[in-house]
Design an enzyme around this catalytic site. Structure first.
Site, PDB file in Angstrom:
ATOM      1  N   ASP A  85       0.839  -1.201   0.000  1.00 33.99           N
ATOM      2  CA  ASP A  85       0.000   0.000   0.000  1.00 33.99           C
ATOM      3  C   ASP A  85       0.882   1.264   0.000  1.00 33.99           C
ATOM      4  O   ASP A  85       2.111   1.160   0.141  1.00 33.99           O
ATOM      5  CB  ASP A  85      -0.880  -0.076   1.262  1.00 33.99           C
ATOM      6  CG  ASP A  85      -2.173   0.690   1.157  1.00 33.99           C
ATOM      7  OD1 ASP A  85      -2.502   1.173   0.069  1.00 33.99           O
ATOM      8  OD2 ASP A  85      -2.869   0.803   2.187  1.00 33.99           O
ATOM      9  N   HIS A  86       0.247   2.425  -0.113  1.00 40.22           N
ATOM     10  CA  HIS A  86       0.896   3.756  -0.154  1.00 40.22           C
ATOM     11  C   HIS A  86       2.398   3.844   0.109  1.00 40.22           C
ATOM     12  O   HIS A  86       2.841   3.720   1.265  1.00 40.22           O
ATOM     13  CB  HIS A  86       0.283   4.652   0.923  1.00 40.22           C
ATOM     14  CG  HIS A  86      -1.160   4.933   0.757  1.00 40.22           C
ATOM     15  ND1 HIS A  86      -1.627   5.977   0.011  1.00 40.22           N
ATOM     16  CD2 HIS A  86      -2.253   4.313   1.272  1.00 40.22           C
ATOM     17  CE1 HIS A  86      -2.941   5.997   0.076  1.00 40.22           C
ATOM     18  NE2 HIS A  86      -3.348   4.995   0.829  1.00 40.22           N
ATOM     19  N   GLY A 183      -9.189   6.583   7.756  1.00 37.01           N
ATOM     20  CA  GLY A 183      -9.380   6.651   9.206  1.00 37.01           C
ATOM     21  C   GLY A 183     -10.856   6.694   9.582  1.00 37.01           C
ATOM     22  O   GLY A 183     -11.729   6.428   8.751  1.00 37.01           O
ATOM     23  N   GLY A 211      -9.916   4.443   1.944  1.00 37.86           N
ATOM     24  CA  GLY A 211     -10.675   4.988   3.080  1.00 37.86           C
ATOM     25  C   GLY A 211     -11.974   4.248   3.286  1.00 37.86           C
ATOM     26  O   GLY A 211     -13.019   4.843   3.520  1.00 37.86           O
ATOM     27  N   GLY A 212     -11.912   2.916   3.223  1.00 40.98           N
ATOM     28  CA  GLY A 212     -13.132   2.103   3.197  1.00 40.98           C
ATOM     29  C   GLY A 212     -13.864   1.966   4.517  1.00 40.98           C
ATOM     30  O   GLY A 212     -15.024   1.561   4.524  1.00 40.98           O
ATOM     31  N   THR A 235      -8.664   0.714   8.820  1.00 44.42           N
ATOM     32  CA  THR A 235      -8.921   1.185  10.182  1.00 44.42           C
ATOM     33  C   THR A 235      -9.892   0.317  10.973  1.00 44.42           C
ATOM     34  O   THR A 235      -9.601  -0.084  12.095  1.00 44.42           O
ATOM     35  CB  THR A 235      -9.449   2.640  10.111  1.00 44.42           C
ATOM     36  OG1 THR A 235      -8.442   3.432   9.472  1.00 44.42           O
ATOM     37  CG2 THR A 235      -9.724   3.198  11.487  1.00 44.42           C
TER      38      THR A 235
END
Ligand code: 13P
Length: 284
Positions: A85-86, A183, A211-212, A235
């Site tokens: 990821d990122h 978040g 951002g799920g 998150t």
């Protein structure tokens, strides 16, 4: 041998007009739960490692994580892919590729578009030469604790720019900014689905929704039919992990003999119950 590439899973998602699910994992408990939930539901899944979760090598490392996931993936029949990821650090991405990651994200979303495009193309050229896929980000998917990140439409992905960006970079998928953020949300997000449809019409590149955690299911169900082929959750999954560990440790503090090993069972059961419910959103 169910270890596959992210693109194999995204193609299946596209064909079924839905999204694949991708979860941020940090260790064996989380990765194993994701893979077992996928096998139980007979749905493909993507296991992701976020570089921020391995800034201390005592937590985990890409070199330890990648072979563990590949080994677990190869024990099940359902397709499982591995993704870093990122990262906005080219050297970190190169090292992740050397560790066995077959898909990486280059995140240049904080840069001006032209610089993001140039850097993404450089990463794509490098990764593709090694048979590795690249997810990019265009627009800014910020942080949910800053409502401005979520609502600032100036930072949303432009369909016209997406068309050129995807064509010129050759990226394998692109994360889009349409009103989600990373978040816990202070305010329930409202995805800009019109914009999503326009982006989807402008490019054939699979679209990714970050951002799920906390996006209402009815919005997700619509977004999954409008070009979102990869859906990232972190998150709420990791928050549940933490909560379950704390509760188990508290309940068993007077009998600590096997607590570390035994804990894996209730923890993975709780994670699997969550995953079972979340993964039903994917119609694959
Ligand atoms: P959340 O942590 O908000 O679920 O987002 C995860 C994500 O987008 C990882 O890239």
């Amino acid at each position: 041998m169910a270890f596959v590439k992210v693109s194999d899973i995204l193609k299946m998602a596209d064909k079924a007009h839905t999204s694949a699910m991708a979860f941020n994992c940090v260790d064996f408990n989380t990765a194993h739960s994701v893979i077992m939930a996928a096998e139980k539901l007979q749905k493909p899944v993507i296991v992701m490692l976020y570089p921020g979760h391995c800034t201390d090598s005592r937590w985990t490392t890409p070199a330890a994580f990648a072979p563990m996931v590949i080994s677990e993936a190869n024990k099940v029949k359902v397709p499982v892919a591995l993704h870093m990821d990122h990262s906005s650090d080219f050297e970190y991405i190169k090292a992740a590729i050397d560790c066995g990651f077959t898909s990486v994200m280059y995140d240049g979303s904080m840069l001006p578009v032209e610089e993001n495009l140039k850097n993404t193309k450089m990463v794509v050229d490098y990764a593709h030469a090694k048979g590795v896929e690249v997810e990019a980000e265009l627009g800014w998917v910020g942080f949910a604790d800053n409502e401005k990140d979520q609502n600032n439409t100036d930072m949303y992905t432009s369909p016209e720019t997406a068309k050129r960006f995807c064509k010129e970079t050759g990226c394998d998928s692109v994360a889009v900014a349409i009103g989600s953020a990373h978040g816990y949300y202070n305010k329930t997000p409202k995805l800009d689905l019109d914009r999503l449809q326009q982006i989807n019409a402008a490019t054939d590149t699979p679209l990714v929704l970050h951002g799920g955690s906390g996006i209402p299911d009815d919005q997700l169900e619509k977004a999954f039919t409008m070009g979102i082929n990869k859906f990232n959750v972190g998150t709420e999954f990791l928050g549940l992990y933490f909560k379950t560990v704390v509760e188990y440790a508290e309940a068993n503090k007077h009998d600590p003999k096997h607590i570390i090993l035994d804990m894996a069972i209730p923890v993975q059961d709780a994670l699997m119950a969550y995953l079972h419910q979340k993964m039903q959103l994917s119609k694959m």
